[in-house]
Design a protein around this motif. Structure first.
Motif: not given
Length: 473
Positions: A380-386, A419-421, A427-429, A458-462
């Motif tokens: 298990s792990f956690e992910t977030s994004n910007s 399950k990936i963000v 962005y806070k979640n 369009n493809f430079d996310g974090t």
């Protein structure tokens, strides 16, 4: 003269009754065969495909013509796409739209068609084989950035980033029914594997149930004017996984009470209006069969052996955990430490914004994990994004990787159903991966977190990553 008047009155009454019957029923019989003109239209399309004057594209190829968030794309080439209708507006849960997928069974892609036609189920019934001539139509989104790639008729006058419905006048020249109607077999899919690639397809989830807190409630909250999302769950390892079922307040089953037991649900995969999260949409409640007892997750207390536990709190700069690998396959961006000001803790982060990279592929690989000393393991792990912006994060496992950088791309890596963000998540979640069962693997294993992006906006996310744990017994 008198006889003529009576005859005219009788004729008027008969005609009036005929039209009242048609209009008030709103439930015409689906035609078994099509008119001569429509059959000829389909025949011409098939002939043109065989002659090479029309090019048949798959639904996936059509979707790849458009980049989510961009302005709508006008189709100027002679291409046609084929699909099978999977949604129905008969129960009112879909409105002026239908979804079609590329095969009646085990589909690989689906797409939404927005059209200015109510009660479209009378014409485009579930299972109907459809051909769409795309030249002169548009591919885009009806709500810019919502992630639902759609075929529409024109660009919206008030917002050039969105498309409007295919008009009634456009339909006969672009959307053709064949005489074929197939049975649509819902694709059984693991709960945790549902993602954006499933949008527009008809799927089946098993061993699911509605959140216990919804006991006694209906599909739609009576306080809502439009849509209501209800949480559905399943047991997954040491916890629960969940999705949202979205129902329109205009649906005929909006006031039906939610079932309290467990079972299966067949639905169309879509997204909410804002595109923030994936939802399921029902055609009708016949697709909800819940008459079994609910499950319970495995007790965490039984899994006291910790094979891996990393929260990156001791890291700074490039991630450099002992015996881990932080590897750039392409590009200039590595996994780096950062402090989440909302969680007030450190995590790992990767992104390709302002990188100038034509391609960014960055790996973060754990130390070796011995899976032979325990009988059952859960990752298990956690992910977030910007703003993930079309970039991707994959979670992989390998049991033939030798632990050396020069062997990374040569090793065999298997995608794990984590399950990936999603891009639309706030962005806070932080999103929990659910518990991924590793008990089918043995020997020495490595877990990899693989980022794919580039410097295109369009493809430079974090993506951010934290709290990686493997519980075992």
């Amino acid at each position: 003269m008198k006889i003529n008047k009576i005859t005219n009155v009788l004729f008027f009454v008969i005609i009036t009754i005929f039209f009242m019957t048609c209009v008030e029923d709103n439930d015409f019989t689906i035609p078994e065969s099509l008119g001569i003109e429509e059959n000829e239209g389909v025949a011409k399309i098939l002939d043109s495909i065989n002659e090479g004057t029309l090019q048949l594209k798959t639904i996936q190829q059509v979707k790849e013509l458009y980049i989510i968030g961009n302005d709508p794309l006008e189709v100027t080439s002679n291409i046609v796409v084929k699909g099978y209708v999977i949604s129905s507006d008969k129960s009112g849960n879909f409105y002026k739209e239908f979804y079609m997928q590329d095969a009646p069974e085990n589909p690989t892609a689906g797409i939404k068609i927005a059209l200015n036609l109510s009660n479209s189920y009378n014409k485009f019934n579930v299972g109907r084989e459809i051909y769409i001539r795309l030249k002169g139509l548009y591919i885009g989104e009806t709500n810019s950035g919502n992630g639902i790639i759609t075929i529409g008729g024109k660009v919206k006058n008030t917002d050039i980033t969105e498309i409007e419905n295919v008009t009634v006048n456009q339909i006969p020249n672009h959307i053709y029914r064949s005489e074929t109607t197939k049975e649509i077999i819902p694709k059984v899919i693991d709960f945790a594997q549902i993602n954006e690639t499933n949008i527009g397809t008809f799927i089946s989830l098993e061993n699911v149930f509605f959140d216990a807190q919804l006991s006694g409630k209906s599909y739609v909250d009576p306080k809502e004017d439009f849509d209501t999302q209800r949480k559905i769950q399943t047991c997954l390892g040491l916890g629960y996984d969940e999705l949202l079922l979205e129902t329109s307040s205009f649906s005929r089953f909006s006031n039906e009470t939610l079932p309290e037991k467990a079972g299966s649900i067949n639905a169309v995969v879509s997204k909410d209006f804002g595109g923030n999260f994936i939802v399921l949409n029902l055609n009708n409640t016949n697709d909800v069969v819940m008459d079994e007892e609910r499950c319970s997750p495995l007790p965490v207390a039984d899994f006291t052996t910790i094979l891996l536990d990393e929260n990156f709190d001791e890291q700074s700069g490039d991630i450099d955990v002992l015996n881990w690998i932080n590897y750039r396959e392409k590009g200039t961006k590595s996994w780096r430490s950062y402090k989440d000001s909302y969680a007030q803790s450190k995590a790992a982060r990767v992104g390709s914004k302002n990188s100038g990279d034509l391609s960014t592929i960055s790996w973060l690989i754990t130390k070796e994990i011995n899976l032979d000393t325990t009988s059952q393991e859960f990752l298990s792990f956690e992910t977030s994004n910007s703003f993930a912006n079309g970039s991707d994060l994959e979670v992989l496992i390998s049991t033939d990787f030798n632990g050396e950088e020069d062997n990374i791309t040569a090793a065999n890596w298997t995608l794990l159903p984590a399950k990936i963000v999603s891009d639309g998540e706030g962005y806070k979640n932080w999103v929990h991966s659910t518990y991924i069962d590793l008990s089918s693997y043995s020997g020495t294993a490595y877990i990899a977190f693989k980022y794919l992006g580039n410097s295109n906006v369009n493809f430079d996310g974090t993506y951010e990553l934290d709290n990686i744990v493997i519980n075992a017994k």
